[in-house]
Design a protein around this motif. Structure first.
Motif, PDB file in Angstrom:
ATOM      1  N   ILE A 122       0.821  -1.209   0.000  1.00  0.00           N
ATOM      2  CA  ILE A 122       0.000   0.000   0.000  1.00  0.00           C
ATOM      3  C   ILE A 122       0.856   1.260   0.000  1.00  0.00           C
ATOM      4  CG2 ILE A 122      -0.241   0.309   2.505  1.00  0.00           C
ATOM      5  CD1 ILE A 122      -3.070   0.662  -0.088  1.00  0.00           C
ATOM      6  N   VAL A 123       2.094   1.176   0.518  1.00  0.00           N
ATOM      7  CA  VAL A 123       2.939   2.369   0.571  1.00  0.00           C
ATOM      8  C   VAL A 123       3.324   2.849  -0.826  1.00  0.00           C
ATOM      9  CG1 VAL A 123       3.840   1.762   2.854  1.00  0.00           C
ATOM     10  CG2 VAL A 123       5.136   1.113   0.816  1.00  0.00           C
ATOM     11  N   GLU A 124       3.220   1.959  -1.820  1.00  0.00           N
ATOM     12  CA  GLU A 124       3.561   2.365  -3.185  1.00  0.00           C
ATOM     13  C   GLU A 124       2.457   3.206  -3.825  1.00  0.00           C
ATOM     14  OE1 GLU A 124       6.471   2.008  -3.950  1.00  0.00           O
ATOM     15  OE2 GLU A 124       7.137   0.366  -2.663  1.00  0.00           O
ATOM     16  N   GLU A 125       1.309   3.271  -3.168  1.00  0.00           N
ATOM     17  CA  GLU A 125       0.182   4.044  -3.694  1.00  0.00           C
ATOM     18  C   GLU A 125       0.157   5.465  -3.148  1.00  0.00           C
ATOM     19  OE1 GLU A 125      -1.629   2.546  -5.974  1.00  0.00           O
ATOM     20  OE2 GLU A 125      -0.548   0.645  -5.636  1.00  0.00           O
ATOM     21  N   TYR A 126       1.057   5.774  -2.223  1.00  0.00           N
ATOM     22  CA  TYR A 126       1.012   7.059  -1.523  1.00  0.00           C
ATOM     23  C   TYR A 126       2.385   7.738  -1.470  1.00  0.00           C
ATOM     24  CZ  TYR A 126      -3.683   6.072   0.182  1.00  0.00           C
ATOM     25  OH  TYR A 126      -5.032   5.825   0.255  1.00  0.00           O
ATOM     26  N   ILE A 127       2.322   9.013  -1.176  1.00  0.00           N
ATOM     27  CA  ILE A 127       3.509   9.748  -0.751  1.00  0.00           C
ATOM     28  C   ILE A 127       3.499   9.685   0.770  1.00  0.00           C
ATOM     29  CG2 ILE A 127       4.688  11.978  -0.690  1.00  0.00           C
ATOM     30  CD1 ILE A 127       3.113  12.635  -3.314  1.00  0.00           C
ATOM     31  N   ILE A 128       4.461   9.000   1.329  1.00  0.00           N
ATOM     32  CA  ILE A 128       4.537   8.867   2.781  1.00  0.00           C
ATOM     33  C   ILE A 128       5.380  10.019   3.325  1.00  0.00           C
ATOM     34  CG2 ILE A 128       5.193   7.407   4.719  1.00  0.00           C
ATOM     35  CD1 ILE A 128       3.024   6.164   2.962  1.00  0.00           C
ATOM     36  N   ASP A 175      11.398  24.833  14.662  1.00  0.00           N
ATOM     37  CA  ASP A 175      12.690  24.524  15.292  1.00  0.00           C
ATOM     38  C   ASP A 175      13.605  23.946  14.226  1.00  0.00           C
ATOM     39  OD1 ASP A 175      14.777  22.846  16.780  1.00  0.00           O
ATOM     40  OD2 ASP A 175      13.751  23.852  18.437  1.00  0.00           O
ATOM     41  N   PRO A 176      14.861  24.390  14.160  1.00  0.00           N
ATOM     42  CA  PRO A 176      15.784  23.894  13.121  1.00  0.00           C
ATOM     43  C   PRO A 176      16.016  22.390  13.173  1.00  0.00           C
ATOM     44  CG  PRO A 176      16.676  25.857  14.187  1.00  0.00           C
ATOM     45  CD  PRO A 176      15.476  25.439  14.985  1.00  0.00           C
ATOM     46  N   ALA A 177      15.759  21.774  14.316  1.00  0.00           N
ATOM     47  CA  ALA A 177      15.985  20.329  14.430  1.00  0.00           C
ATOM     48  C   ALA A 177      14.827  19.503  13.891  1.00  0.00           C
ATOM     49  CB  ALA A 177      16.241  19.961  15.893  1.00  0.00           C
ATOM     50  N   ASN A 178      13.676  20.117  13.696  1.00  0.00           N
ATOM     51  CA  ASN A 178      12.525  19.373  13.178  1.00  0.00           C
ATOM     52  C   ASN A 178      12.821  18.791  11.800  1.00  0.00           C
ATOM     53  OD1 ASN A 178      11.105  20.015  15.483  1.00  0.00           O
ATOM     54  ND2 ASN A 178       9.904  21.644  14.536  1.00  0.00           N
ATOM     55  N   VAL A 179      12.132  17.717  11.471  1.00  0.00           N
ATOM     56  CA  VAL A 179      12.425  16.993  10.237  1.00  0.00           C
ATOM     57  C   VAL A 179      11.145  16.715   9.451  1.00  0.00           C
ATOM     58  CG1 VAL A 179      13.299  14.829   9.263  1.00  0.00           C
ATOM     59  CG2 VAL A 179      14.434  15.838  11.252  1.00  0.00           C
ATOM     60  N   LEU A 180      11.209  16.957   8.146  1.00  0.00           N
ATOM     61  CA  LEU A 180      10.211  16.430   7.226  1.00  0.00           C
ATOM     62  C   LEU A 180      10.936  15.468   6.297  1.00  0.00           C
ATOM     63  CD1 LEU A 180       7.371  16.402   5.851  1.00  0.00           C
ATOM     64  CD2 LEU A 180       8.301  18.097   4.271  1.00  0.00           C
ATOM     65  N   ALA A 181      10.506  14.219   6.289  1.00  0.00           N
ATOM     66  CA  ALA A 181      11.061  13.222   5.373  1.00  0.00           C
ATOM     67  C   ALA A 181       9.922  12.687   4.524  1.00  0.00           C
ATOM     68  CB  ALA A 181      11.733  12.092   6.144  1.00  0.00           C
ATOM     69  N   ALA A 182      10.230  12.281   3.306  1.00  0.00           N
ATOM     70  CA  ALA A 182       9.177  11.825   2.404  1.00  0.00           C
ATOM     71  C   ALA A 182       9.668  10.694   1.510  1.00  0.00           C
ATOM     72  CB  ALA A 182       8.674  12.979   1.549  1.00  0.00           C
ATOM     73  N   ARG A 183       8.722   9.883   1.098  1.00  0.00           N
ATOM     74  CA  ARG A 183       8.974   8.797   0.144  1.00  0.00           C
ATOM     75  C   ARG A 183       7.812   8.756  -0.833  1.00  0.00           C
ATOM     76  NH1 ARG A 183       7.373   3.640  -0.978  1.00  0.00           N
ATOM     77  NH2 ARG A 183       8.976   2.098  -1.561  1.00  0.00           N
ATOM     78  N   ILE A 184       8.095   8.871  -2.116  1.00  0.00           N
ATOM     79  CA  ILE A 184       7.057   8.852  -3.141  1.00  0.00           C
ATOM     80  C   ILE A 184       6.916   7.425  -3.669  1.00  0.00           C
ATOM     81  CG2 ILE A 184       6.332   9.736  -5.395  1.00  0.00           C
ATOM     82  CD1 ILE A 184       7.860  12.296  -4.770  1.00  0.00           C
ATOM     83  N   GLY A 185       5.724   6.851  -3.507  1.00  0.00           N
ATOM     84  CA  GLY A 185       5.481   5.483  -3.915  1.00  0.00           C
ATOM     85  C   GLY A 185       5.604   5.289  -5.424  1.00  0.00           C
ATOM     86  N   LYS A 186       5.916   4.065  -5.817  1.00  0.00           N
ATOM     87  CA  LYS A 186       6.147   3.767  -7.231  1.00  0.00           C
ATOM     88  C   LYS A 186       4.913   4.002  -8.099  1.00  0.00           C
ATOM     89  CE  LYS A 186       9.586   0.202  -6.143  1.00  0.00           C
ATOM     90  NZ  LYS A 186       9.899  -1.250  -6.196  1.00  0.00           N
ATOM     91  N   ASN A 187       3.728   3.901  -7.513  1.00  0.00           N
ATOM     92  CA  ASN A 187       2.498   4.027  -8.289  1.00  0.00           C
ATOM     93  C   ASN A 187       1.837   5.396  -8.177  1.00  0.00           C
ATOM     94  OD1 ASN A 187       2.804   1.308  -9.025  1.00  0.00           O
ATOM     95  ND2 ASN A 187       1.672   0.609  -7.237  1.00  0.00           N
ATOM     96  N   VAL A 188       2.526   6.331  -7.550  1.00  0.00           N
ATOM     97  CA  VAL A 188       2.006   7.701  -7.457  1.00  0.00           C
ATOM     98  C   VAL A 188       2.175   8.375  -8.817  1.00  0.00           C
ATOM     99  CG1 VAL A 188       2.335   9.969  -6.368  1.00  0.00           C
ATOM    100  CG2 VAL A 188       2.468   7.868  -4.990  1.00  0.00           C
ATOM    101  N   SER A 189       1.133   9.046  -9.272  1.00  0.00           N
ATOM    102  CA  SER A 189       1.172   9.664 -10.595  1.00  0.00           C
ATOM    103  C   SER A 189       2.155  10.825 -10.640  1.00  0.00           C
ATOM    104  CB  SER A 189      -0.217  10.169 -10.989  1.00  0.00           C
ATOM    105  OG  SER A 189      -0.590  11.275 -10.191  1.00  0.00           O
ATOM    106  N   GLU A 191       1.537  13.670 -11.828  1.00  0.00           N
ATOM    107  CA  GLU A 191       0.785  14.867 -11.423  1.00  0.00           C
ATOM    108  C   GLU A 191       0.778  15.023  -9.909  1.00  0.00           C
ATOM    109  OE1 GLU A 191      -3.730  16.779 -11.874  1.00  0.00           O
ATOM    110  OE2 GLU A 191      -3.290  14.760 -12.616  1.00  0.00           O
ATOM    111  N   ASP A 192       0.535  13.931  -9.178  1.00  0.00           N
ATOM    112  CA  ASP A 192       0.522  14.009  -7.720  1.00  0.00           C
ATOM    113  C   ASP A 192       1.924  14.244  -7.165  1.00  0.00           C
ATOM    114  OD1 ASP A 192      -2.206  13.749  -7.342  1.00  0.00           O
ATOM    115  OD2 ASP A 192      -2.135  11.557  -7.284  1.00  0.00           O
ATOM    116  N   SER A 193       2.934  13.686  -7.821  1.00  0.00           N
ATOM    117  CA  SER A 193       4.315  13.933  -7.392  1.00  0.00           C
ATOM    118  C   SER A 193       4.671  15.408  -7.543  1.00  0.00           C
ATOM    119  CB  SER A 193       5.282  13.075  -8.212  1.00  0.00           C
ATOM    120  OG  SER A 193       5.065  11.710  -7.990  1.00  0.00           O
ATOM    121  N   LEU A 194       4.292  15.998  -8.670  1.00  0.00           N
ATOM    122  CA  LEU A 194       4.585  17.409  -8.911  1.00  0.00           C
ATOM    123  C   LEU A 194       3.837  18.293  -7.930  1.00  0.00           C
ATOM    124  CD1 LEU A 194       5.963  19.545 -10.628  1.00  0.00           C
ATOM    125  CD2 LEU A 194       4.016  19.441 -12.218  1.00  0.00           C
TER     126      LEU A 194
END
Length: 209
Positions: A122-128, A175-189, A191-194
């Motif tokens: 299911i993670v391949e269907e989403y941007i986590i 806060d400078p220490a805060n983190v945003l991390a992301a993974r774009i699933g293989k099946n994400v379009s 358009e949604d990636s952009l």
């Protein structure tokens, strides 16, 4: 959400056998107890209530590390809060809380939870997205400095394809220490990636990190 029925697996530690499994159903989670060391976000009993609520969400998923029926670590997935910038994106799923009991850290359990969760197709269907606020980090219990803890999270996330991203999201910039991390699933379009890439820097001025 169609979540795969994934088999559990176990790993041996110096202090016993830990089973890492999920997604866990509401019925199975109700039978489990919380280790008293799971207090990073709220007291252990209240944290179990929060986990149960997530299992009842259409998109909610809970992974646990347990010894017998005692949970010593967990990881959650759910849609972003309606107050979050990322809730405006149709294909974003948030990796919410990830916690390991203070008495069970430094045994690879957090990494095992991440690796188990990211075997779900299911993670391949989403941007986590993983949003980490430093005020939740147990620096005293871990014995790590703020910078070392930050680096530890980035390293753990990288093992499952989550990479740190620059953003002008006010919650992250608090806060400078805060983190945003992301993974774009293989099946994400495309358009949604952009759309996601554009949402990272909504002020269009860019940001150096």
């Amino acid at each position: 959400m169609n979540t795969a029925n994934l088999k559990s697996y176990s790993q041996n530690t110096l202090t016993g056998e830990v089973f890492v499994e999920g997604p866990v159903s509401t019925a199975n989670l109700e039978k489990m107890s919380m280790n008293e060391g799971l207090t990073s976000f709220r007291p252990a009993d209240r944290q179990k209530e929060a986990l149960l609520k997530i299992t009842e969400l259409p998109e909610g998923m809970i992974y646990v590390a347990r010894i017998g029926q005692e949970i010593i670590g967990y990881l959650t997935f759910h849609y972003p809060s309606k107050y979050s910038r990322w809730s405006k994106h149709p294909r974003v799923l948030e990796l919410g809380g990830i916690e390991v009991s203070s008495s069970w850290r430094k045994k690879g359990i957090g990494t095992a939870l991440l690796q188990k969760a990211f075997t779900n197709p299911i993670v391949e269907e989403y941007i986590i997205v993983a949003i980490e606020f430093c005020w939740h980090w147990d620096l005293r219990g871990s014995g790590l400095s703020l910078l070392a803890y930050h680096r530890m999270l980035i390293s753990a996330f990288r093992k499952v394809g989550l990479t740190k991203r620059a953003t002008d999201d006010p919650d992250i910039l608090e806060d400078p220490a805060n983190v945003l991390a992301a993974r774009i699933g293989k099946n994400v379009s495309e358009e949604d990636s952009l759309l996601f890439e554009n949402m990272l820097l909504e002020n269009k001025k860019g940001l150096l990190m």
